[in-house]
Write a protein that holds these residues in place. Structure first.
Motif, PDB file in Angstrom:
ATOM      1  N   GLU A  56      -3.703   5.104   1.297  1.00  0.00           N
ATOM      2  CA  GLU A  56      -4.674   4.193   0.669  1.00  0.00           C
ATOM      3  C   GLU A  56      -4.089   2.800   0.484  1.00  0.00           C
ATOM      4  O   GLU A  56      -4.745   1.796   0.764  1.00  0.00           O
ATOM      5  CB  GLU A  56      -5.093   4.735  -0.708  1.00  0.00           C
ATOM      6  CG  GLU A  56      -6.327   5.572  -0.691  1.00  0.00           C
ATOM      7  CD  GLU A  56      -6.705   6.005  -2.105  1.00  0.00           C
ATOM      8  OE1 GLU A  56      -6.652   5.163  -3.024  1.00  0.00           O
ATOM      9  OE2 GLU A  56      -7.047   7.179  -2.262  1.00  0.00           O
ATOM     10  N   ASN A  57      -2.863   2.762  -0.014  1.00  0.00           N
ATOM     11  CA  ASN A  57      -2.219   1.473  -0.251  1.00  0.00           C
ATOM     12  C   ASN A  57      -1.934   0.744   1.056  1.00  0.00           C
ATOM     13  O   ASN A  57      -2.040  -0.484   1.117  1.00  0.00           O
ATOM     14  CB  ASN A  57      -0.925   1.658  -1.042  1.00  0.00           C
ATOM     15  CG  ASN A  57      -1.196   2.223  -2.417  1.00  0.00           C
ATOM     16  OD1 ASN A  57      -2.185   1.900  -3.052  1.00  0.00           O
ATOM     17  ND2 ASN A  57      -0.327   3.097  -2.877  1.00  0.00           N
ATOM     18  N   GLY A 113       5.249  -1.042  -3.630  1.00  0.00           N
ATOM     19  CA  GLY A 113       4.443  -0.775  -4.818  1.00  0.00           C
ATOM     20  C   GLY A 113       4.883  -1.594  -6.013  1.00  0.00           C
ATOM     21  O   GLY A 113       4.073  -2.120  -6.773  1.00  0.00           O
ATOM     22  N   PHE A 140       0.991  -1.576  -6.793  1.00  0.00           N
ATOM     23  CA  PHE A 140       0.132  -0.409  -6.539  1.00  0.00           C
ATOM     24  C   PHE A 140       0.853   0.861  -6.869  1.00  0.00           C
ATOM     25  O   PHE A 140       1.969   0.939  -7.193  1.00  0.00           O
ATOM     26  CB  PHE A 140      -0.426  -0.360  -5.121  1.00  0.00           C
ATOM     27  CG  PHE A 140       0.551  -0.330  -3.993  1.00  0.00           C
ATOM     28  CD1 PHE A 140       1.229   0.829  -3.673  1.00  0.00           C
ATOM     29  CD2 PHE A 140       0.763  -1.466  -3.224  1.00  0.00           C
ATOM     30  CE1 PHE A 140       2.131   0.863  -2.607  1.00  0.00           C
ATOM     31  CE2 PHE A 140       1.643  -1.438  -2.154  1.00  0.00           C
ATOM     32  CZ  PHE A 140       2.317  -0.285  -1.833  1.00  0.00           C
ATOM     33  N   ALA A 160       0.801   7.419   0.682  1.00  0.00           N
ATOM     34  CA  ALA A 160       0.649   5.969   0.549  1.00  0.00           C
ATOM     35  C   ALA A 160      -0.431   5.406   1.462  1.00  0.00           C
ATOM     36  O   ALA A 160      -0.588   4.193   1.565  1.00  0.00           O
ATOM     37  CB  ALA A 160       1.982   5.296   0.848  1.00  0.00           C
ATOM     38  N   GLU A 194      -5.134  -0.815   2.134  1.00  0.00           N
ATOM     39  CA  GLU A 194      -5.448  -2.013   1.338  1.00  0.00           C
ATOM     40  C   GLU A 194      -4.572  -3.188   1.757  1.00  0.00           C
ATOM     41  O   GLU A 194      -5.040  -4.317   1.854  1.00  0.00           O
ATOM     42  CB  GLU A 194      -5.243  -1.727  -0.154  1.00  0.00           C
ATOM     43  CG  GLU A 194      -5.570  -2.902  -1.036  1.00  0.00           C
ATOM     44  CD  GLU A 194      -5.337  -2.602  -2.516  1.00  0.00           C
ATOM     45  OE1 GLU A 194      -5.357  -3.566  -3.297  1.00  0.00           O
ATOM     46  OE2 GLU A 194      -5.132  -1.432  -2.867  1.00  0.00           O
TER      47      GLU A 194
END
Length: 192
Positions: free
Chosen positions: A43-44, A187, A192, A41, A47
């Motif tokens: 990358e998320n 998510g 995401f 996770a 972000e």
């Protein structure tokens, strides 16, 4: 229920190490899953950096809630004042206290994250943060309650002192589920 002397294992170092070492090895392997989930996770979390701020508190508080309940159950077991009976009012009072504490902590977490987001300019909506924090937090609290009860009762039935086993089991299992649930709920809410 009166617990006979010596029925909950020994306080000797050898006995504790013999009981705990295999358990700790298994728990180490299980906790790797939380790390792998967090890595996946990454990358998320980059972000939505505000979520990364929430991760340590989310995971830590879930384990702490389970540890509180486990300690209370173990103490009552040692004192001979508990029965694992669904009609035990004190047991239910302890469970409800843990759930009320969870609502308070995870609401405060969402508000605190929102305030931090306002200061650093990484704002997410307060409603989204409340949904993520409360759904994740209450789910983790329910899991903590279930595993606290299971670990305490299981230790007692195996003749092992619950003080030696419950907190490591509960905190590690809740860490793993806490991470998976938090990432999953985040998510779902943020897409995401």
């Amino acid at each position: 229920m009166v617990v006979p002397s010596g029925s909950l294992g020994s306080w000797e170092t050898r006995s504790i190490v013999t009981n705990m070492f295999p358990l700790l090895v298994v728990l180490c392997v299980i906790v790797l899953w939380a790390g792998i989930t967090l890595e996946a996770a990454e990358e998320n979390l980059e972000e939505f950096a505000l979520l990364a701020v929430m991760v340590p508190t989310m995971v830590d508080m879930g384990g702490n809630l389970g540890a509180i309940l486990s300690s209370r159950l173990s103490t009552r077991l040692h004192l001979g004042t508990t029965e694992f009976d669904p009609r035990d009012r004190v047991l239910w009072a302890n469970i409800l206290a843990v759930m009320a504490l969870a609502v308070t902590i995870f609401t405060a977490l969402a508000i605190g994250a929102w305030l931090i987001g306002q200061v650093i300019g990484a704002a997410l909506g307060i409603v989204d943060l409340l949904i993520i924090s409360l759904i994740s937090g209450l789910s983790v609290a329910i899991i903590a309650v279930i595993f606290s009860l299971a670990a305490t009762y299981g230790s007692y039935r195996l003749g092992i002192d619950p003080d030696d086993t419950t907190i490591p089991v509960v905190t590690n299992v809740v860490d793993v589920f806490g991470m998976v649930i938090f990432i999953g709920v985040s998510g779902a809410v943020l897409g995401f």
